[in-house]
Design a protein around this motif. Structure first.
Motif, mmCIF file in Angstrom:
data_model
loop_
_atom_site.group_PDB
_atom_site.id
_atom_site.type_symbol
_atom_site.label_atom_id
_atom_site.label_comp_id
_atom_site.label_asym_id
_atom_site.label_seq_id
_atom_site.Cartn_x
_atom_site.Cartn_y
_atom_site.Cartn_z
ATOM 1 N N GLN A 199 0.853 -1.196 0.000
ATOM 2 C CA GLN A 199 0.000 0.000 0.000
ATOM 3 C C GLN A 199 0.885 1.240 0.000
ATOM 4 N N SER B 267 -3.285 5.834 -1.938
ATOM 5 C CA SER B 267 -4.278 4.935 -1.348
ATOM 6 C C SER B 267 -5.586 5.685 -1.095
ATOM 7 N N LYS C 196 -7.393 5.032 1.278
ATOM 8 C CA LYS C 196 -7.571 5.106 2.737
ATOM 9 C C LYS C 196 -6.904 6.346 3.342
ATOM 10 N N THR C 197 -5.986 6.963 2.605
ATOM 11 C CA THR C 197 -5.195 8.050 3.209
ATOM 12 C C THR C 197 -6.081 9.167 3.760
#
Ligand code: ACO
Length: 330
Positions: free
Chosen positions: A69, A74, A76-77
């Motif tokens: 990752q 990403s 999600k960052t």
């Protein structure tokens, strides 16, 4: 080595996801390929994917099955940044700063553990202890039963008459510079629990000092005595005694003279040092002068496991610490 082989077998029995934020570092990459091939844990590497794959190619190792990752791209960052902002806004964090900080693999990996995208984290091949611990202390924080995060070393002695067939846990030798009496009690309890879980031993905890059972009167001795009282009242089920000198803790004949009737003196398998200076000096002396193997520092007290490596670590050290972290996560 018996202890580590046992840990690896336990890790394999219930695979955990361990994130390694130093994904571009060569020893880490080799360790990741070994952990993956031996099925010790599910490794997640953090870093630039193309760079990691390029390095793996040059090292002629396979990372097939290893998740990678990159905080730079990403999805999600932003989610992590927002959560981090919420956690730290009372401490002055802004949304803008949180967004920048979350591009740092150390913070991104710590948030992965916090938000249950990983079960544990190992780092420190290129970062200092403080750089690893600070985000973890801020984000993951302590778990139930521990008021502070601390650490211990598993010392494997050449002379197996000491401790548990030569195994003794030393704490805290790496995290808390000057614990107060409550913190010292927490270190003793956490180390007893770690000994049961990781080393399968019945804890006999000696709280060390330069005095044995009142032989000296000093404020430093008083701190240790009070810590024993606090630990005993919190966990009467555990054998935690002191204050005692190291010889009374370890040598049966001395124990009989200095601490008659003690359930711990002479047979202790956990030594709790009164502060970081004595703990850190103590483990290094035993390692160097007695030729003991020192495994650690292993962190304890976090809500989810996070462990540090030495910057001089070998590939084998990384594999071993990942296995330990995976077992802590079980
Ligand atoms: N347990 C739980 N929380 C802690 C602990 C702890 N032991 N220590 C600090 N915190 C928390 C604080 O409460 C604070 O939380 P908040 O920001 O939410 O209020 C946060 O962590 C930061 O606290 P600081 O006091 O600012 O801690 P700092 O960031 O200065 O340092 C650290 C913490 C890195 C652990 C420091 O105590 C340290 O450097 N320890 C020694 C490490 C070392 O050099 N060890 C020897 C080398 S290792 C070896 O030889 C094997």
């Amino acid at each position: 080595m018996g202890f580590i082989n046992g840990i690896k077998e336990v890790a394999k029995s219930n695979l955990k996801r361990i994130v390694l934020p130093e994904g571009n570092e060569e020893r880490t990459l080799i360790a990741a390929s070994i952990i993956n091939a031996e099925n010790i844990a599910k490794v997640i590497l953090i870093g630039d994917e193309a760079d990691i794959k390029d390095k793996a190619g040059k090292l002629e190792i396979s990372l097939s099955g290893v998740e990678i990752q990159d905080p730079e791209n990403s999805l999600k960052t932003d989610i992590f940044a927002n959560e981090y902002y919420k956690l730290r806004k009372a401490k002055g964090m802004t949304e803008e700063k949180a967004s920048t900080i979350m591009r740092d693999p150390m913070y991104y990996a710590t948030m992965m553990v916090k938000m249950n995208f990983a079960d544990g984290m190992v780092s420190g091949a290129i970062h200092t202890t403080g750089e690893l611990l600070r985000p973890a202390l801020q984000i993951i924080k302590t778990g139930p039963g521990a008021s502070i995060v601390s650490s211990f070393f598993v010392m494997i002695m050449k002379d197996i008459s000491f401790g548990e067939d030569g195994m003794i846990l030393f704490a805290d030798c790496a995290v808390n510079p000057n614990p107060n009496e409550n913190e010292l009690a927490s270190i003793a309890i956490s180390t007893a629990e770690s000994a049961k879980k990781l080393c399968n031993i019945d804890p006999k905890v000696a709280m060390l000092s330069f005095s044995t059972m009142g032989s000296a009167d000093h404020e430093l001795v008083e701190k240790v005595k009070n810590a024993v009282k606090i630990a005993n009242s919190a966990r009467p089920d555990l054998d935690i005694e002191g204050e005692m000198q190291a010889d009374a803790a370890l040598i049966d004949t001395v124990a009989k003279r200095k601490a008659p009737g003690s359930k711990v003196a002479g047979i202790s398998n956990i030594l709790i040092f009164p502060d970081l200076q004595s703990g850190n000096i103590g483990y290094k002396l035993v390692e160097r002068l007695a030729g003991a193997i020192a495994i650690g520092p292993i962190c304890q007290g976090f809500a989810k496991p996070v462990n540090d490596l030495s910057r001089g670590c070998s590939v084998e050290d990384i594999v071993n610490v990942v296995a330990i972290t995976a077992v802590q996560a079980q």
